[in-house]
Design a protein around this motif. Structure first.
Motif, PDB file in Angstrom:
ATOM      1  N   ARG A  42       0.821  -1.223   0.000  1.00 49.30           N
ATOM      2  CA  ARG A  42       0.000   0.000   0.000  1.00 49.30           C
ATOM      3  C   ARG A  42       0.853   1.270   0.000  1.00 49.30           C
ATOM      4  N   ALA A  43       2.183   1.103  -0.002  1.00 52.61           N
ATOM      5  CA  ALA A  43       3.128   2.228   0.078  1.00 52.61           C
ATOM      6  C   ALA A  43       2.952   3.014   1.376  1.00 52.61           C
ATOM      7  N   ASP A  44       2.548   2.332   2.424  1.00 55.01           N
ATOM      8  CA  ASP A  44       2.373   2.944   3.747  1.00 55.01           C
ATOM      9  C   ASP A  44       3.645   2.681   4.568  1.00 55.01           C
ATOM     10  N   ARG A  45       4.628   3.532   4.339  1.00 55.07           N
ATOM     11  CA  ARG A  45       5.918   3.327   4.993  1.00 55.07           C
ATOM     12  C   ARG A  45       5.831   3.479   6.502  1.00 55.07           C
ATOM     13  N   ALA A  46       4.972   4.349   6.997  1.00 60.34           N
ATOM     14  CA  ALA A  46       4.851   4.541   8.445  1.00 60.34           C
ATOM     15  C   ALA A  46       4.384   3.259   9.124  1.00 60.34           C
ATOM     16  N   GLN A  47       3.395   2.604   8.544  1.00 67.67           N
ATOM     17  CA  GLN A  47       2.922   1.342   9.100  1.00 67.67           C
ATOM     18  C   GLN A  47       3.973   0.247   8.955  1.00 67.67           C
ATOM     19  N   ALA A  48       4.697   0.259   7.848  1.00 67.44           N
ATOM     20  CA  ALA A  48       5.766  -0.726   7.656  1.00 67.44           C
ATOM     21  C   ALA A  48       6.824  -0.571   8.742  1.00 67.44           C
ATOM     22  N   VAL A  49       7.168   0.669   9.071  1.00 65.65           N
ATOM     23  CA  VAL A  49       8.146   0.926  10.138  1.00 65.65           C
ATOM     24  C   VAL A  49       7.612   0.417  11.473  1.00 65.65           C
ATOM     25  N   ALA A  50       6.356   0.698  11.766  1.00 63.49           N
ATOM     26  CA  ALA A  50       5.770   0.257  13.033  1.00 63.49           C
ATOM     27  C   ALA A  50       5.788  -1.265  13.146  1.00 63.49           C
ATOM     28  N   HIS A  51       5.427  -1.957  12.068  1.00 60.92           N
ATOM     29  CA  HIS A  51       5.422  -3.426  12.096  1.00 60.92           C
ATOM     30  C   HIS A  51       6.849  -3.976  12.153  1.00 60.92           C
ATOM     31  N   ALA A  52       7.775  -3.317  11.481  1.00 58.55           N
ATOM     32  CA  ALA A  52       9.176  -3.752  11.518  1.00 58.55           C
ATOM     33  C   ALA A  52       9.742  -3.620  12.931  1.00 58.55           C
ATOM     34  N   GLU A  53       9.369  -2.555  13.621  1.00 53.84           N
ATOM     35  CA  GLU A  53       9.821  -2.387  15.005  1.00 53.84           C
ATOM     36  C   GLU A  53       9.255  -3.491  15.895  1.00 53.84           C
ATOM     37  N   ARG A  54       8.028  -3.855  15.668  1.00 51.19           N
ATOM     38  CA  ARG A  54       7.406  -4.946  16.432  1.00 51.19           C
ATOM     39  C   ARG A  54       8.130  -6.264  16.170  1.00 51.19           C
ATOM     40  N   ILE A  55       8.434  -6.516  14.907  1.00 50.00           N
ATOM     41  CA  ILE A  55       9.175  -7.727  14.551  1.00 50.00           C
ATOM     42  C   ILE A  55      10.524  -7.741  15.259  1.00 50.00           C
ATOM     43  N   SER A  56      11.203  -6.621  15.216  1.00 53.10           N
ATOM     44  CA  SER A  56      12.526  -6.543  15.835  1.00 53.10           C
ATOM     45  C   SER A  56      12.473  -6.854  17.323  1.00 53.10           C
ATOM     46  N   ARG A  57      11.522  -6.270  18.025  1.00 49.49           N
ATOM     47  CA  ARG A  57      11.389  -6.517  19.476  1.00 49.49           C
ATOM     48  C   ARG A  57      11.073  -7.982  19.769  1.00 49.49           C
ATOM     49  N   LEU A  58      10.096  -8.527  19.070  1.00 49.67           N
ATOM     50  CA  LEU A  58       9.708  -9.917  19.300  1.00 49.67           C
ATOM     51  C   LEU A  58      10.854 -10.872  18.955  1.00 49.67           C
ATOM     52  N   ALA A  59      11.487 -10.638  17.826  1.00 47.74           N
ATOM     53  CA  ALA A  59      12.575 -11.518  17.389  1.00 47.74           C
ATOM     54  C   ALA A  59      13.725 -11.489  18.390  1.00 47.74           C
ATOM     55  N   TRP A  60      14.061 -10.305  18.859  1.00 43.74           N
ATOM     56  CA  TRP A  60      15.147 -10.170  19.839  1.00 43.74           C
ATOM     57  C   TRP A  60      14.818 -10.958  21.113  1.00 43.74           C
ATOM     58  N   GLN A  61      13.591 -10.865  21.561  1.00 44.88           N
ATOM     59  CA  GLN A  61      13.185 -11.524  22.808  1.00 44.88           C
ATOM     60  C   GLN A  61      13.302 -13.038  22.745  1.00 44.88           C
ATOM     61  N   ILE A  62      13.103 -13.621  21.577  1.00 47.13           N
ATOM     62  CA  ILE A  62      13.160 -15.080  21.500  1.00 47.13           C
ATOM     63  C   ILE A  62      14.418 -15.583  20.797  1.00 47.13           C
ATOM     64  N   GLY A  63      15.381 -14.706  20.586  1.00 49.67           N
ATOM     65  CA  GLY A  63      16.679 -15.131  20.088  1.00 49.67           C
ATOM     66  C   GLY A  63      16.842 -15.204  18.586  1.00 49.67           C
ATOM     67  N   LEU A  64      15.970 -14.546  17.843  1.00 49.36           N
ATOM     68  CA  LEU A  64      16.097 -14.510  16.387  1.00 49.36           C
ATOM     69  C   LEU A  64      16.825 -13.226  15.992  1.00 49.36           C
TER      70      LEU A  64
END
Length: 111
Positions: A42-64
């Motif tokens: 959808r070219a919604d970079r703001a939402q992409a950033v928000a979801h990427a930050e969520r991925i980063s936090r979750l991945a870090w917490q479980i060792g990815l």
């Protein structure tokens, strides 16, 4: 995948609870990966950033760690508006994301 982090989670929570927690995190990661992809469609970079930050936090917490790093790279490229880099990192995020989810799922299923 940081096997030590997975082992720490299992040691802290016990095998059953750890599998449940990691399973929930995997579901959330899969959902967030799909959400990043849809936001970029959808070219919604703001939402992409928000979801990427969520991925980063979750991945870090479980060792990815690789997945966390790629998600941070995607967020940075999206914030800069670097479209060629964003396209390449998006493809890498999907590859690393799928590989990471499979690896940790297999690891916890064997535990």
């Amino acid at each position: 995948m940081d096997s030590r982090r997975v082992a720490e989670i299992v040691a802290e929570l016990g095998e059953t609870a750890a599998q449940h927690v990691i399973g929930l995190a995997l579901e959330q990661l899969a959902t967030a990966l799909a959400a990043v992809d849809q936001a970029l469609d959808r070219a919604d970079r703001a939402q992409a950033v928000a979801h990427a930050e969520r991925i980063s936090r979750l991945a870090w917490q479980i060792g990815l760690l690789s997945l966390a790093g790629v998600a941070m790279d995607l967020g940075s490229a999206a914030e800069r508006g670097d479209m060629p880099a964003l396209a390449a990192i998006r493809a890498r995020l999907m590859r690393v994301g799928n590989r990471s989810l499979t690896a940790i799922w297999d690891r916890t299923a064997l535990a």
